[in-house]
Design a protein around this motif. Structure first.
Motif, PDB file in Angstrom:
ATOM      1  N   SER A   7      -2.723   2.081   7.836  1.00 40.52           N
ATOM      2  CA  SER A   7      -3.507   2.500   6.679  1.00 40.52           C
ATOM      3  C   SER A   7      -2.577   2.523   5.477  1.00 40.52           C
ATOM      4  N   SER A   8      -2.853   1.664   4.511  1.00 39.85           N
ATOM      5  CA  SER A   8      -1.978   1.598   3.349  1.00 39.85           C
ATOM      6  C   SER A   8      -2.423   2.520   2.227  1.00 39.85           C
ATOM      7  N   LEU A  10      -3.749   6.252   1.229  1.00 40.56           N
ATOM      8  CA  LEU A  10      -3.852   7.640   1.647  1.00 40.56           C
ATOM      9  C   LEU A  10      -4.689   8.393   0.623  1.00 40.56           C
ATOM     10  N   LEU A 108       6.116   9.500   0.534  1.00 37.48           N
ATOM     11  CA  LEU A 108       5.058   8.530   0.852  1.00 37.48           C
ATOM     12  C   LEU A 108       4.960   7.437  -0.217  1.00 37.48           C
ATOM     13  N   ARG A 109       5.087   7.823  -1.475  1.00 41.48           N
ATOM     14  CA  ARG A 109       5.056   6.833  -2.560  1.00 41.48           C
ATOM     15  C   ARG A 109       6.223   5.866  -2.426  1.00 41.48           C
ATOM     16  N   PHE A 113       3.102   3.494   0.104  1.00 41.32           N
ATOM     17  CA  PHE A 113       1.690   3.810   0.260  1.00 41.32           C
ATOM     18  C   PHE A 113       1.015   3.977  -1.102  1.00 41.32           C
ATOM     19  N   ARG A 114      -0.262   3.626  -1.156  1.00 39.31           N
ATOM     20  CA  ARG A 114      -1.081   3.902  -2.324  1.00 39.31           C
ATOM     21  C   ARG A 114      -1.690   5.284  -2.145  1.00 39.31           C
ATOM     22  N   LEU A 115      -1.576   6.134  -3.149  1.00 44.06           N
ATOM     23  CA  LEU A 115      -2.038   7.516  -3.055  1.00 44.06           C
ATOM     24  C   LEU A 115      -3.154   7.765  -4.064  1.00 44.06           C
ATOM     25  N   ILE A 225       3.271   9.715   9.394  1.00 41.90           N
ATOM     26  CA  ILE A 225       2.593   8.550   8.817  1.00 41.90           C
ATOM     27  C   ILE A 225       3.561   7.390   8.657  1.00 41.90           C
ATOM     28  N   ILE A 226       4.731   7.675   8.112  1.00 42.29           N
ATOM     29  CA  ILE A 226       5.717   6.613   7.883  1.00 42.29           C
ATOM     30  C   ILE A 226       6.192   6.019   9.207  1.00 42.29           C
ATOM     31  N   TRP A 229       3.338   3.867  10.583  1.00 38.18           N
ATOM     32  CA  TRP A 229       3.177   2.661   9.762  1.00 38.18           C
ATOM     33  C   TRP A 229       4.313   1.669  10.047  1.00 38.18           C
TER      34      TRP A 229
END
Length: 235
Positions: A7-8, A10, A108-109, A113-115, A225-226, A229
């Motif tokens: 999942s890219s 979040l 996360l950024r 990932f797109r937040l 998550i990381i 992924w």
């Protein structure tokens, strides 16, 4: 996670997940002589927001919050004055981020990932609650249920995000500390990640979707998550 591929995108719930609602406790302590009434108020607010959606009705979340406060005052035999309502609104607009939020969002950024955010609260003029909390810069976009006039966990709310970002629901992971939110997201076709902040936990019952990831705080969840992924993209 249960779907194929990472999942890219979040999608973060805001109230209590990112912003600390316990800063409202002084109001409830003063009005009700019990800061724990905050939890009763928040539960009633969520209950009646969902009731409105199931009934085909809509009133902005903030207005429901004021109504829930007035309802509880009546139930508990307390008298509200205009300054109490003003204080509720001021405190709701100025909730700080939890201590784990900024480092986890940065992690996360930086991992690519797109937040974005998705909140039951109405869209607000600047400075927004996210701006006041100092975390608006982390998010590509902020979505409000105002656009569909249905509250989470209605499936239309999660579809809104996918449509506006031009992605599939399966590309999205909804992050929240409320299992009713992750249930809704997973039922709509997203993934769900649960942060078990105080007063929040998994619902162990038949046919209730278990969140794809579960963590006690956002920092731990970011690590999970990381790791997940990276594992999936290196296969």
């Amino acid at each position: 996670m249960s779907h194929n591929g990472p999942s890219s995108i979040l999608v973060f719930d805001v109230n209590e997940t990112l912003l600390d609602i316990t800063t409202l406790e002084p109001l409830f302590d003063r009005v009700f002589d019990d800061p724990a009434i905050l939890r009763e108020w928040f539960a009633q607010l969520v209950l009646y927001s969902q009731t409105m959606t199931l009934s085909g009705l809509y009133t902005p979340f903030g207005e429901l919050g004021v109504g829930a406060l007035r309802m509880l005052a009546s139930i508990h035999g307390k008298t509200l004055v205009d300054s109490d309502i003003d204080e509720l609104k001021e405190r709701m607009n100025a909730m700080p981020a939890h201590a784990d939020v900024v480092p986890a969002l940065a992690q996360l950024r930086d991992a690519g990932f797109r937040l974005v955010t998705l909140t039951n609260s109405a869209s607000a003029a600047s400075p927004t609650p996210l701006e006041c909390a100092g975390i608006a810069e982390f998010f590509e976009r902020s979505f409000s249920v105002d656009a569909v006039q249905k509250f989470k966990p209605a499936p239309e709310v999660y579809r809104l995000v996918a449509e506006k970002l031009h992605v599939e629901l399966s590309d999205i992971c909804l992050i929240a500390c409320h299992v009713w939110d992750t249930i809704g997201a997973q039922a709509a076709g997203c993934r769900g990640a649960l942060i078990t902040r105080p007063h929040n936990a998994v619902l162990p019952a038949a046919r209730v979707p278990i969140p794809d990831l579960i963590a006690p705080d956002l920092s731990d969840l970011a690590d999970q998550i990381i790791k997940r992924w990276q594992t999936q993209t290196t296969r």
